[in-house]
Design a protein around this motif. Structure first.
Motif, PDB file in Angstrom:
ATOM      1  N   LYS B 129      18.973  27.485 -26.932  1.00  0.00           N
ATOM      2  CA  LYS B 129      20.369  27.050 -26.983  1.00  0.00           C
ATOM      3  C   LYS B 129      20.682  26.561 -28.394  1.00  0.00           C
ATOM      4  O   LYS B 129      19.809  26.019 -29.070  1.00  0.00           O
ATOM      5  N   SER B 131      22.136  23.947 -29.331  1.00  0.00           N
ATOM      6  CA  SER B 131      21.915  22.511 -29.525  1.00  0.00           C
ATOM      7  C   SER B 131      20.460  22.186 -29.819  1.00  0.00           C
ATOM      8  O   SER B 131      20.127  21.063 -30.156  1.00  0.00           O
ATOM      9  N   ALA B 246      30.880  28.225 -14.131  1.00  0.00           N
ATOM     10  CA  ALA B 246      31.307  27.879 -12.779  1.00  0.00           C
ATOM     11  C   ALA B 246      32.602  27.082 -12.840  1.00  0.00           C
ATOM     12  O   ALA B 246      33.374  27.063 -11.901  1.00  0.00           O
ATOM     13  N   THR B 247      32.823  26.434 -13.962  1.00  0.00           N
ATOM     14  CA  THR B 247      34.016  25.601 -14.080  1.00  0.00           C
ATOM     15  C   THR B 247      34.465  25.578 -15.536  1.00  0.00           C
ATOM     16  O   THR B 247      33.659  25.729 -16.444  1.00  0.00           O
ATOM     17  N   ALA B 252      33.436  18.471 -15.979  1.00  0.00           N
ATOM     18  CA  ALA B 252      32.603  18.913 -14.861  1.00  0.00           C
ATOM     19  C   ALA B 252      31.447  19.848 -15.209  1.00  0.00           C
ATOM     20  O   ALA B 252      30.838  20.401 -14.307  1.00  0.00           O
ATOM     21  N   THR B 254      28.007  21.632 -15.633  1.00  0.00           N
ATOM     22  CA  THR B 254      26.667  21.349 -15.134  1.00  0.00           C
ATOM     23  C   THR B 254      25.669  22.390 -15.611  1.00  0.00           C
ATOM     24  O   THR B 254      24.516  22.375 -15.188  1.00  0.00           O
ATOM     25  N   LYS B 255      26.083  23.340 -16.434  1.00  0.00           N
ATOM     26  CA  LYS B 255      25.109  24.300 -16.955  1.00  0.00           C
ATOM     27  C   LYS B 255      25.572  24.851 -18.282  1.00  0.00           C
ATOM     28  O   LYS B 255      26.733  24.681 -18.663  1.00  0.00           O
ATOM     29  N   VAL B 327      29.626  11.989 -17.321  1.00  0.00           N
ATOM     30  CA  VAL B 327      29.377  13.407 -17.076  1.00  0.00           C
ATOM     31  C   VAL B 327      27.897  13.597 -17.379  1.00  0.00           C
ATOM     32  O   VAL B 327      27.524  13.775 -18.537  1.00  0.00           O
ATOM     33  N   PRO B 328      27.042  13.520 -16.361  1.00  0.00           N
ATOM     34  CA  PRO B 328      25.601  13.480 -16.607  1.00  0.00           C
ATOM     35  C   PRO B 328      25.091  14.580 -17.536  1.00  0.00           C
ATOM     36  O   PRO B 328      24.209  14.335 -18.357  1.00  0.00           O
ATOM     37  N   TYR B 329      25.661  15.762 -17.418  1.00  0.00           N
ATOM     38  CA  TYR B 329      25.165  16.866 -18.248  1.00  0.00           C
ATOM     39  C   TYR B 329      25.390  16.584 -19.732  1.00  0.00           C
ATOM     40  O   TYR B 329      24.657  17.077 -20.579  1.00  0.00           O
ATOM     41  N   LYS B 331      25.671  13.406 -20.932  1.00  0.00           N
ATOM     42  CA  LYS B 331      25.351  12.001 -21.156  1.00  0.00           C
ATOM     43  C   LYS B 331      24.561  11.762 -22.438  1.00  0.00           C
ATOM     44  O   LYS B 331      24.854  10.853 -23.202  1.00  0.00           O
ATOM     45  N   LYS B 388      36.290  15.113 -12.658  1.00  0.00           N
ATOM     46  CA  LYS B 388      35.693  16.448 -12.517  1.00  0.00           C
ATOM     47  C   LYS B 388      36.316  17.215 -11.352  1.00  0.00           C
ATOM     48  O   LYS B 388      36.216  18.440 -11.281  1.00  0.00           O
TER      49      LYS B 388
END
Lengths: 334, 569
Positions: B129, B131, B246-247, B252, B254-255, B327-329, B331, B388
């Motif tokens: 990735k 990052s 997905a979003t 929101a 998450t991936k 937003v845990p992803y 965080k 989210k």
């Protein structure tokens, strides 16, 4: 007799509801027993254990299991199915969009398969023990035995990759723009994408009605009343399609309801091969990602469809063939 | 599994691992479903040890067998990793005489075990990735307090180096520290670093030209490529693939696919360039008056998609909003920010909890800017549990693209936002999802899509034959390794880990599994990451002889069957 029928139907309804509750409970448990947890699929390498906890809390997974279960049952009863972990949008919204795509493909295929299958089956029965019958049954069996992912890939290789007649997947061209909702499903672009998957699935589903029809019809053709009709001078065609076929059709109809349920549930493979954005693929992805709300309710919906169609088949049988209700009521069950 | 059962399995040839050693892709244990399958090697394949290294009789009581389980993923999920897992398993059994089992499982199980360090050996990999181009991600993964994923390795000297490199804001000075840290890892061998396999991609060159590559495995879906691509006529740029967002709700994700979609619509202060180094984007420049303070100057010609101006207050709001709702992803990107304030007309100051040299290359390159006038108070007004869940979004960002259509699991149509300062030759960018890479590649070959990434070697070869399609392997900074649990015997012994490294023949596997298209590595920063890569690391190519000698000198012995023994604790 009407009381008997009512008693029978109420009993079936009760059994259906108990089955649904069992399925719902098993689904709840099974996802939580799977190794790993939903945060795994979200987890990023930079993520700390604390972030993971926070995520689990947002998902409501930090609560004790029995509390989660009560919420879950409450959600089912009130039809408020919550939000998907991955999509963050309401489960009902996601499912309904996908369900339409799956229904368009599967209802078309199953209908075609049963209409064609019945005709083919009757034809084979009429030609029984001739070369056409042997050959025909052979072909039908091969189509039944060939896995759809294989015939699907083969179809793609030949008709899409080699000849370029049909697209390699999806429901629309990449640049397709729809004029309103219905244009999504009646445009030539959509039909072009529909041809191959429908052909492949129809050929696969065709075998059950064809073989059932053929066997039933063979039995019916041996009955006395057929002889009587022959004696009365009715034409073979008229005997076959107007009188014998009608009697042989009932079990086929029963299968039709059941196999529609299974077709919707079993669409995952065909959807994967043809990149069809339907329910099957949704369930598959939701399960892999351990998206509990989405996976649970999609499975539950499938179970509801299958159980519902079974119940419907029972109701129909009870009305079409009154013996069913009486026999079942008298013998007290199966 | 007890020994008798293992012997029995070996006797009946369960797993047929031996058959794989010479060729790839044949005789595989069943990998269907969620079940875990284990394969046991045929013990007769172990070498007969030199007599002076064998222990017999009562001496045996002082030793125990070296046995462990190697965890990896199903063939359908990661076909190459499945193959090299078995190849390396065979190498270790044959060359060292260890008792090893391969355990194949689904992602939920094996990945979870990796994250929780619940394994003897886990065949692991990190994707490339953007990052992760900054060296901090991969170096931190071996820090004692590195959070998840550390193989229970701990070296205070290394920890100090990593911390120092995070405090060092001078790039050249930081580079020195990063080089040194890689040196320590290469000497300690906490894991056996294997290779960085090329990201294989195919681009359609008949209908589009002038692609721009970026290192890593998220190639082409970045602004640099979309800015440079030149289509025939008025074709849009089209990505065909299996990954899909997905979003597109910025609260929101998450991936990684979500971030890839979001970065089209929502601008970031910094974007990583084709070489992975931070480039100005919404920020024109940044300075670090202190190692824990960053001053970022905002461009002054930016507008939101609804016409409002982008202000520094939007930036401060974004950080506070993220921290308020969580937003845990994301965080790890916003958490280190202690406070954020507008210090000058167009300058935003980030006060960090501690010094962070990777702040621009990671945090600022990953965080989106959100419009305050849209999100402020929105959860309360809409009665949402969390932002989210906001669905009715118009996707108001300040990025180079607006969302025209978002059909879940099917396609997204992004239109170029005309008022954005960046220039594009295309009018729109379409991201189309396919059920498999075969179908996606076929679409590229037909000229209905521009590119597909992360294809299999076989598909790559096929694409190479095709005129009008260019197949290219891009070196990347993601890598694979044999993760050994440094807290479990015998992997707590550095000499044992080194022997394993010597016995591991990477070149052979690179040739067999990747057709030669992979870079062999000795540390966590592969050659593709040119600036931070240390090219002078020691390599472990001593082979079987050296590995066995090292083990003998470290006190390991063999029994008469050729099974490796270690002294009892």
């Amino acid at each position: 007799m009407n009381v008997q029928r009512l008693k029978y139907l109420l009993k079936r309804l009760g059994l259906s509801l108990v089955s649904l509750w069992l399925v719902a409970t098993i689904l709840f448990l099974i996802f939580r027993l799977l190794p790993g947890d939903p945060t795994t699929s979200v987890i990023a390498p930079q993520m700390s254990q604390q972030a993971r906890q926070e995520l689990a809390a947002q998902y409501g997974l930090t609560q004790p299991l029995h509390v989660q279960y009560v919420y879950y049952l409450k959600n089912i009863v009130t039809m408020n199915l919550g939000n998907s972990f991955q999509y963050s949008s309401p489960v009902t919204e996601i499912i309904s969009g996908r369900l339409v795509n799956t229904l368009v493909l599967m209802v078309t295929s199953v209908t075609l398969a049963y209409v064609l299958g019945v005709v083919v089956g009757a034809f084979l029965a009429w030609k029984r023990d001739t070369r056409i019958d042997v050959f025909g049954v052979g072909i039908v069996l091969v189509m039944y035995a060939a896995p759809v992912f294989w015939t699907g890939m083969l179809g793609l290789m030949v008709f899409s990759f080699r000849f370029g007649w049909v697209p390699s997947g999806g429901i629309h061209s990449v640049t397709f723009v729809a004029d309103g909702f219905w244009d999504n499903y009646i445009s030539t672009d959509f039909l072009h994408h529909l041809v191959l998957p429908v052909t492949v699935t129809t050929l696969y589903f065709l075998s059950v009605p064809a073989l059932t029809m053929r066997n039933n019809l063979l039995d019916v053709l041996r009955e006395d009343f057929i002889e009587m009709m022959r004696a009365a001078g009715l034409s073979e065609y008229s005997i076959l399609y107007r009188h014998a076929a009608r009697n042989a059709l009932l079990p086929v109809l029963h299968y039709a309801a059941v196999s529609l349920g299974f077709a919707i549930g079993g669409s995952v493979i065909i959807e994967k091969v043809f990149s069809w954005p339907g329910l099957g693929r949704l369930i598959w992805q939701a399960t892999l990602a351990q998206d509990y709300p989405l996976a649970q309710f999609s499975f539950l919906m499938l179970a509801t469809i299958v159980i519902g169609l079974n119940f419907l088949a029972d109701v129909l049988s009870a009305y079409v063939d009154p013996r069913v209700a009486v026999e079942q009521a008298n013998t007290g069950g199966e | 599994m007890d020994r008798d059962r293992r012997k029995l399995l070996a006797g009946v040839g369960v797993g047929a691992v031996g058959g794989i050693a010479g060729c790839t892709g044949t005789d595989s244990p069943d990998d269907s479903g969620n079940a875990t399958t284990t394969a046991t090697s045929n013990s007769s394949k172990k070498k007969t040890p030199d007599s002076d290294r064998v222990v017999t009789g009562s001496e045996l009581e002082e030793y125990e067998t070296v046995s462990f389980t190697m965890q990896s993923y199903t063939k359908s999920l990661l076909p190459q990793r499945y193959e090299w897992t078995h190849l390396f398993h065979d190498q270790l059994v044959n060359k060292l005489g260890v008792e090893a089992e391969v355990q194949i499982g689904q992602v939920g199980q094996i990945f979870d075990n990796w994250v929780n360090v619940d394994y003897d050996v886990n065949m692991a990999g990190w994707s490339g990735k953007p990052s992760r181009i900054d060296p901090n991600t991969f170096l931190s993964a071996f820090h004692t307090d590195g959070g998840l994923y550390t193989p229970n390795y701990s070296n205070p000297e290394y920890d100090e180096l990593v911390e120092k490199s995070q405090r060092e804001t001078d790039r050249e000075a930081r580079k020195e520290l990063v080089m040194e840290a890689q040196q320590i890892l290469a000497e300690d061998v906490p894991v056996v670093f294997l290779f960085a396999d090329d990201a294989l991609a195919a681009t359609n060159t008949a209908n589009w030209s002038n692609y721009t590559s970026q290192i890593g495995d998220q190639n082409y879906v970045h602004v640099w490529n979309l800015m440079s691509m030149e289509p025939q006529g008025d074709l849009p740029a089209i990505k065909a693939g299996t990954l899909f967002p997905a979003t597109l709700n910025p609260m929101a994700p998450t991936k990684s696919a979500d971030l890839m979609g979001l970065k089209m619509v929502y601008d970031r202060l910094v974007r990583l360039g084709p070489d992975g180094q931070p480039q100005p984007w919404a920020a024109t420049e940044w300075t670090a008056p202190e190692p824990d303070t960053f001053d970022v100057t905002l461009r002054d010609d930016m507008t939101w998609h609804d016409g409002e101006d982008v202000t520094p207050e939007d930036v401060t709001f974004t950080i506070e909003f993220l921290q308020e709702w969580g937003v845990p992803y994301m965080k790890s990107f916003y958490d280190p920010i202690e406070s954020v304030e507008v210090v000058d007309d167009n300058v935003v100051r980030f006060n960090l909890e501690s010094a962070s040299a990777s702040f621009t290359g990671v945090n600022l390159a990953l965080l989106f800017i959100l419009p305050k006038h849209v999100w402020d108070g929105l959860p309360e007004d809409e009665g949402l549990e969390h932002p989210k869940n906001y669905n009715d979004t118009q996707y108001v960002g300040s990025g180079p693209f607006t969302v025209n259509t978002f059909e879940e699991s099917n396609r997204v149509v992004f239109d170029v936002y005309d008022d954005h300062w960046a220039d594009f030759n295309v009018d729109s960018f379409i991201w189309k999802k396919y059920g498999g890479k075969t179908q996606a590649l076929a679409t590229v070959e037909k000229g209905d899509a521009s590119w597909v990434v992360n294809i299999q070697p076989g598909q790559f070869e096929r694409a190479k034959q095709n005129q009008g399609v260019e197949a290219n392997g891009v070196s990347q900074h993601g890598w694979k390794a044999i993760y050994m649990n440094n807290a479990r015997r015998p992997f707590d012994d550095k000499m044992f880990r080194k022997a394993v490294a010597h016995a591991t023949d990477k070149e052979r596997v690179i040739k067999l599994v990747y057709g030669g298209r992979a870079d062999s590595i000795e540390g966590p920063i592969p050659p593709a990451n040119d600036f931070w890569h240390n090219p002078d690391l020691p390599s472990y190519d001593g082979g079987e002889e050296k590995a066995r000698r090292m083990l003998f000198e470290a006190g390991y012995r063999w029994n008469e069957d050729g099974t490796l023994l270690m002294p009892k604790e």
